[in-house]
Design an enzyme around this catalytic site. Structure first.
Site, PDB file in Angstrom:
ATOM      1  N   ASP A  16       0.810  -1.221   0.000  1.00  0.00           N
ATOM      2  CA  ASP A  16       0.000   0.000   0.000  1.00  0.00           C
ATOM      3  C   ASP A  16       0.843   1.270   0.000  1.00  0.00           C
ATOM      4  OD1 ASP A  16      -2.186  -1.731   0.176  1.00  0.00           O
ATOM      5  OD2 ASP A  16      -2.098  -1.723   2.364  1.00  0.00           O
ATOM      6  N   ASN A  41      -5.367 -10.189  -3.452  1.00  0.00           N
ATOM      7  CA  ASN A  41      -4.967  -9.605  -2.156  1.00  0.00           C
ATOM      8  C   ASN A  41      -4.487  -8.166  -2.364  1.00  0.00           C
ATOM      9  OD1 ASN A  41      -2.708 -10.472  -3.590  1.00  0.00           O
ATOM     10  ND2 ASN A  41      -1.661 -11.381  -1.842  1.00  0.00           N
ATOM     11  N   GLY A  43      -4.603  -4.311  -3.688  1.00  0.00           N
ATOM     12  CA  GLY A  43      -5.612  -3.274  -3.903  1.00  0.00           C
ATOM     13  C   GLY A  43      -4.864  -2.015  -4.304  1.00  0.00           C
ATOM     14  N   HIS A  44      -4.923  -1.674  -5.575  1.00  0.00           N
ATOM     15  CA  HIS A  44      -4.138  -0.541  -6.094  1.00  0.00           C
ATOM     16  C   HIS A  44      -5.095   0.585  -6.496  1.00  0.00           C
ATOM     17  CE1 HIS A  44      -0.653  -3.498  -7.185  1.00  0.00           C
ATOM     18  NE2 HIS A  44      -0.950  -3.476  -5.910  1.00  0.00           N
ATOM     19  N   ASN A 226       1.619  -6.408  -3.696  1.00  0.00           N
ATOM     20  CA  ASN A 226       2.085  -6.717  -2.335  1.00  0.00           C
ATOM     21  C   ASN A 226       3.431  -5.994  -2.153  1.00  0.00           C
ATOM     22  OD1 ASN A 226       1.283  -9.918  -3.566  1.00  0.00           O
ATOM     23  ND2 ASN A 226      -0.206  -8.551  -2.677  1.00  0.00           N
ATOM     24  N   THR A 302      -8.366  -3.286  -0.050  1.00  0.00           N
ATOM     25  CA  THR A 302      -8.983  -4.571  -0.360  1.00  0.00           C
ATOM     26  C   THR A 302      -9.938  -5.003   0.741  1.00  0.00           C
ATOM     27  OG1 THR A 302      -7.093  -5.255  -1.677  1.00  0.00           O
ATOM     28  CG2 THR A 302      -8.457  -7.019  -0.833  1.00  0.00           C
ATOM     29  N   GLY A 304     -10.505  -3.052   3.805  1.00  0.00           N
ATOM     30  CA  GLY A 304     -11.015  -1.962   4.642  1.00  0.00           C
ATOM     31  C   GLY A 304     -10.431  -1.949   6.052  1.00  0.00           C
ATOM     32  N   LYS A 333       3.057  10.125  -0.414  1.00  0.00           N
ATOM     33  CA  LYS A 333       2.290  10.595   0.741  1.00  0.00           C
ATOM     34  C   LYS A 333       3.076  11.543   1.659  1.00  0.00           C
ATOM     35  CE  LYS A 333      -1.291   7.829   1.612  1.00  0.00           C
ATOM     36  NZ  LYS A 333      -2.186   6.704   1.954  1.00  0.00           N
ATOM     37  N   ASP A 335       2.668  14.592   1.775  1.00  0.00           N
ATOM     38  CA  ASP A 335       1.660  15.543   2.254  1.00  0.00           C
ATOM     39  C   ASP A 335       0.961  15.087   3.535  1.00  0.00           C
ATOM     40  OD1 ASP A 335       0.720  13.621   0.136  1.00  0.00           O
ATOM     41  OD2 ASP A 335      -1.223  14.229   0.944  1.00  0.00           O
ATOM     42  N   GLY A 417      -0.099  14.047  -3.061  1.00  0.00           N
ATOM     43  CA  GLY A 417      -1.557  13.896  -3.080  1.00  0.00           C
ATOM     44  C   GLY A 417      -1.926  12.697  -3.929  1.00  0.00           C
TER      45      GLY A 417
HETATM   46  P1  GDP Z   1      -0.813   0.312  -3.571  1.00  0.00           P
HETATM   47  O1  GDP Z   1      -1.407  -0.962  -3.084  1.00  0.00           O
HETATM   48  O2  GDP Z   1       0.655   0.361  -3.379  1.00  0.00           O
HETATM   49  O3  GDP Z   1      -1.198   0.642  -4.985  1.00  0.00           O
HETATM   50  O4  GDP Z   1      -1.415   1.458  -2.645  1.00  0.00           O
HETATM   51  P2  GDP Z   1      -2.956   1.612  -2.172  1.00  0.00           P
HETATM   52  O5  GDP Z   1      -3.765   2.072  -3.309  1.00  0.00           O
HETATM   53  O6  GDP Z   1      -3.399   0.392  -1.449  1.00  0.00           O
HETATM   54  O7  GDP Z   1      -2.799   2.720  -1.047  1.00  0.00           O
HETATM   55  C1  GDP Z   1      -2.178   3.920  -1.299  1.00  0.00           C
HETATM   56  C2  GDP Z   1      -3.173   5.044  -1.034  1.00  0.00           C
HETATM   57  O8  GDP Z   1      -2.466   6.255  -0.993  1.00  0.00           O
HETATM   58  C3  GDP Z   1      -4.213   5.201  -2.117  1.00  0.00           C
HETATM   59  O9  GDP Z   1      -5.411   5.640  -1.546  1.00  0.00           O
HETATM   60  C4  GDP Z   1      -3.624   6.293  -3.008  1.00  0.00           C
HETATM   61  O10 GDP Z   1      -4.610   7.040  -3.682  1.00  0.00           O
HETATM   62  C5  GDP Z   1      -2.956   7.150  -1.980  1.00  0.00           C
HETATM   63  N1  GDP Z   1      -1.783   7.896  -2.450  1.00  0.00           N
HETATM   64  C6  GDP Z   1      -0.809   7.531  -3.326  1.00  0.00           C
HETATM   65  N2  GDP Z   1       0.136   8.489  -3.409  1.00  0.00           N
HETATM   66  C7  GDP Z   1      -0.268   9.486  -2.581  1.00  0.00           C
HETATM   67  C8  GDP Z   1       0.321  10.745  -2.192  1.00  0.00           C
HETATM   68  O11 GDP Z   1       1.397  11.131  -2.634  1.00  0.00           O
HETATM   69  N3  GDP Z   1      -0.381  11.488  -1.277  1.00  0.00           N
HETATM   70  C9  GDP Z   1      -1.564  11.077  -0.740  1.00  0.00           C
HETATM   71  N4  GDP Z   1      -2.177  11.838   0.149  1.00  0.00           N
HETATM   72  N5  GDP Z   1      -2.125   9.893  -1.081  1.00  0.00           N
HETATM   73  C10 GDP Z   1      -1.467   9.118  -1.976  1.00  0.00           C
HETATM   74  P1  IMO Z   2      -0.888  -4.172  -2.247  1.00  0.00           P
HETATM   75  O1  IMO Z   2      -0.533  -4.715  -3.604  1.00  0.00           O
HETATM   76  C1  IMO Z   2      -0.853  -4.655   2.092  1.00  0.00           C
HETATM   77  C2  IMO Z   2      -0.628  -8.732   3.634  1.00  0.00           C
HETATM   78  C3  IMO Z   2      -1.904  -9.124   4.365  1.00  0.00           C
HETATM   79  C4  IMO Z   2      -1.333 -10.111   5.371  1.00  0.00           C
HETATM   80  C5  IMO Z   2      -0.248 -10.831   4.571  1.00  0.00           C
HETATM   81  C6  IMO Z   2      -0.687 -12.144   3.955  1.00  0.00           C
HETATM   82  O2  IMO Z   2      -2.212  -3.497  -2.207  1.00  0.00           O
HETATM   83  O3  IMO Z   2       0.213  -3.384  -1.660  1.00  0.00           O
HETATM   84  P2  IMO Z   2      -2.329 -12.803   1.959  1.00  0.00           P
HETATM   85  O4  IMO Z   2      -3.798 -12.548   1.783  1.00  0.00           O
HETATM   86  O5  IMO Z   2      -1.491 -12.268   0.861  1.00  0.00           O
HETATM   87  O6  IMO Z   2      -2.040 -14.237   2.258  1.00  0.00           O
HETATM   88  O7  IMO Z   2      -1.944 -11.992   3.306  1.00  0.00           O
HETATM   89  O8  IMO Z   2       0.112  -9.940   3.540  1.00  0.00           O
HETATM   90  N1  IMO Z   2      -0.839  -8.217   2.268  1.00  0.00           N
HETATM   91  C7  IMO Z   2      -0.880  -6.932   1.954  1.00  0.00           C
HETATM   92  N2  IMO Z   2      -0.800  -5.826   2.726  1.00  0.00           N
HETATM   93  N3  IMO Z   2      -0.966  -4.514   0.754  1.00  0.00           N
HETATM   94  C8  IMO Z   2      -1.034  -5.604  -0.034  1.00  0.00           C
HETATM   95  O9  IMO Z   2      -1.079  -5.523  -1.383  1.00  0.00           O
HETATM   96  C9  IMO Z   2      -1.008  -6.880   0.559  1.00  0.00           C
HETATM   97  N4  IMO Z   2      -1.050  -8.143   0.079  1.00  0.00           N
HETATM   98  C10 IMO Z   2      -0.939  -8.945   1.138  1.00  0.00           C
HETATM   99  O10 IMO Z   2      -2.499  -8.030   4.989  1.00  0.00           O
HETATM  100  O11 IMO Z   2      -0.706  -9.419   6.420  1.00  0.00           O
HETATM  101 MG    MG Z   3      -2.868  -1.639  -1.746  1.00  0.00          MG
END
Ligand code: GDP
Ligand code: IMO
Ligand code: MG
Length: 426
Positions: A16, A41, A43-44, A226, A302, A304, A333, A335, A417
């Site tokens: 994340d 697993n 969530g982008h 991940n 993914t 919540g 992030k 900011d 942002g």
């Molecule tokens: P990912 O799994 O690595 O793609 O990341 P996620 O989407 O799960 O979580 C990253 C969160 O941070 C998302 O809600 C993005 O919209 C948000 N995000 C990404 N870059 C920035 C940033 O530079 N600033 C802020 N405030 N939010 C960001």
């Molecule tokens: P993105 O691509 C954050 C974490 C789970 C758990 C461990 C094992 O959005 O960055 P799993 O369901 O893969 O067997 O869970 O890995 N995990 C993640 N945490 N972002 C992810 O993906 C993750 N994918 C798996 O929370 O701790």
């Molecule tokens: Mg994610």
């Protein structure tokens, strides 16, 4: 035709970090976006500003580049594919005005993840009590286990329906013997029989398609899922996912060859977060951690679930920079730290009085490390409207430059942002 190197974007911490945002932005200049590992697993999140609104998209199995109509995508052999989840995503994108199905190609060698893998994931987690991993319960581990145990089914098996049914029934029966659950095989088989023509129309030899794309002068981007500290080999085992989300998994999970690798970009958040259980040496268990969670909207894309938050951890992140050989980093992030008057950074770990050069393999040792911190002044102004590196407040620049020095890797991109336009390039 010049053969282009391919580019990789990988999570450098516990997930994340904001991979989806950079993949979306960079896709404007690529032809193909491929996923290599993981499954639903991931969530982008991608935010796209249109004339009168900002739309949010969350990708789980589909690559985040698909919002550009010119992008073709490849779901690599290294994933575990839940077919219903993928079609749900395709349908959801359709309702938002993006008809992507014809642009989604899936490796014939990809492992299929069935609903029983999710049941097993849940059962294993429940049986572990307080030692549970805190998985996403998407069936990831059990599906990879079937692959490694050489009893799993792959997409190519669907091309031969009768033997597919046989293998499927034998697989369910074996799991029923071990786990003792009731299972409605007929409904699942009916679903696959119905969806089969649509699915087989998407099937390709993924490695061949990617190789031919490079040979034909096309540009390929691999989207990591991940993250490195969740890697089954290099992460904080057993609190990890069941694949190799670091650089090695890119090659095995797509069939792309190391000689074709160009840039490897690591995504690092300006502080640390983690979802699920497992070690987190810089975790903030106080009100400050809560306030970072709120400021950063740190709730899983993914599941919540609230994400645990803590200070930037140089030893952990540097470990990841080394393992992946990153050529540049995207600090995201920044900011979120706008309101803090002081920001801490973990600069080293010691164990029994000795400074560590790496991360201990054993959880028992990791639990005993002492963390050394450095404190930097905050900038206490909003960064969300800053549009260039030069325009950042001095203290924000200093924070970035200090991390760059400590990590010994160029921090080329800086996120201020969620939107595409909120990215500074140095
Ligand atoms: P990912 O799994 O690595 O793609 O990341 P996620 O989407 O799960 O979580 C990253 C969160 O941070 C998302 O809600 C993005 O919209 C948000 N995000 C990404 N870059 C920035 C940033 O530079 N600033 C802020 N405030 N939010 C960001
Ligand atoms: P993105 O691509 C954050 C974490 C789970 C758990 C461990 C094992 O959005 O960055 P799993 O369901 O893969 O067997 O869970 O890995 N995990 C993640 N945490 N972002 C992810 O993906 C993750 N994918 C798996 O929370 O701790
Ligand atoms: Mg994610």
């Amino acid at each position: 035709m010049t053969r282009n190197p391919f580019t990789v974007i990988l999570g450098a911490q516990w997930g994340d970090e904001g991979k989806g945002k950079l993949v979306d932005i960079m896709s404007a200049n690529f032809d193909i976006v491929a996923r290599a590992t993981g499954g639903a697993n991931a969530g982008h999140t991608v935010y796209v500003k249109t004339e009168n609104e900002t739309k949010k998209f969350v990708f789980h199995l589909l690559p985040s580049g698909l919002l550009y109509p010119h992008i073709q995508c490849v779901i690599g052999n290294g994933l575990v594919l839940s077919v219903p989840s993928m079609f749900e995503e395709i349908e959801e994108l359709k309702t938002k005005g993006f008809d992507v199905e014809a642009r989604v190609k899936i490796s014939d060698r990809v492992a299929l993840l069935f609903d029983y893998h999710k049941l097993i994931d849940g059962a294993q987690e429940d049986s572990k009590g307080s030692a549970k991993v805190g998985t996403t319960r998407r069936g990831i581990g059990p599906s990879y286990a079937d692959k490694i145990n050489r009893r799993g089914l792959r997409l190519c098996d669907l091309a031969h329906w009768e033997t597919f049914v046989e293998k499927y029934k034998a697989n369910v029966a074996w799991h029923q013997k071990v786990y003792g659950f009731e299972y409605d095989m007929e409904t699942e088989l009916k679903y696959y029989e119905g969806i089969r023509p649509r699915l087989l129309a998407m099937m390709v030899d993924g490695a061949l398609v990617l190789d031919q794309a490079l040979a034909g002068g096309k540009k390929v981007l691999v989207e990591g899922a991940n993250a490195t500290l969740l890697d089954i080999d290099h992460g904080t085992y057993p609190f990890v996912t069941s694949s190799n989300p670091s650089i090695g998994g890119v090659f095995t999970g797509t069939g792309l060859a190391p000689r074709d690798l160009g840039d490897a970009i690591g995504i690092v958040k300006a502080y640390m977060t983690r979802v699920g259980s497992g070690p987190f040496p810089t975790e903030l268990l106080d009100a400050l951690g809560d306030s970072i969670r709120e400021a950063g909207g740190e709730y899983g894309s993914t599941t919540g679930r609230p994400r645990r938050c803590g200070w930037f951890d140089v030893p952990m992140t540097k470990y990841s920079v080394r393992l992946n050989g990153f050529t540049a980093l995207n600090l995201t992030k920044l900011d979120v730290l706008d309101e803090l008057d002081e920001i801490k950074v973990a600069t080293s770990y010691t164990l029994d009085g000795k400074v560590l050069e790496s991360i201990p393999a054993s959880l028992e040792d990791l639990a005993r490390v002492e963390v050394q911190y450095e404190t930097l002044p905050g900038w206490e102004t909003s960064l969300k409207d800053v549009t260039s590196w030069e325009a950042l407040p001095e203290n924000a620049k200093n924070y970035v430059l200090r991390l760059e020095t400590l990590l010994d890797c160029p921090l080329k991109y800086i996120g201020v942002g969620q939107r595409r336009d909120q990215l500074l390039v140095r």
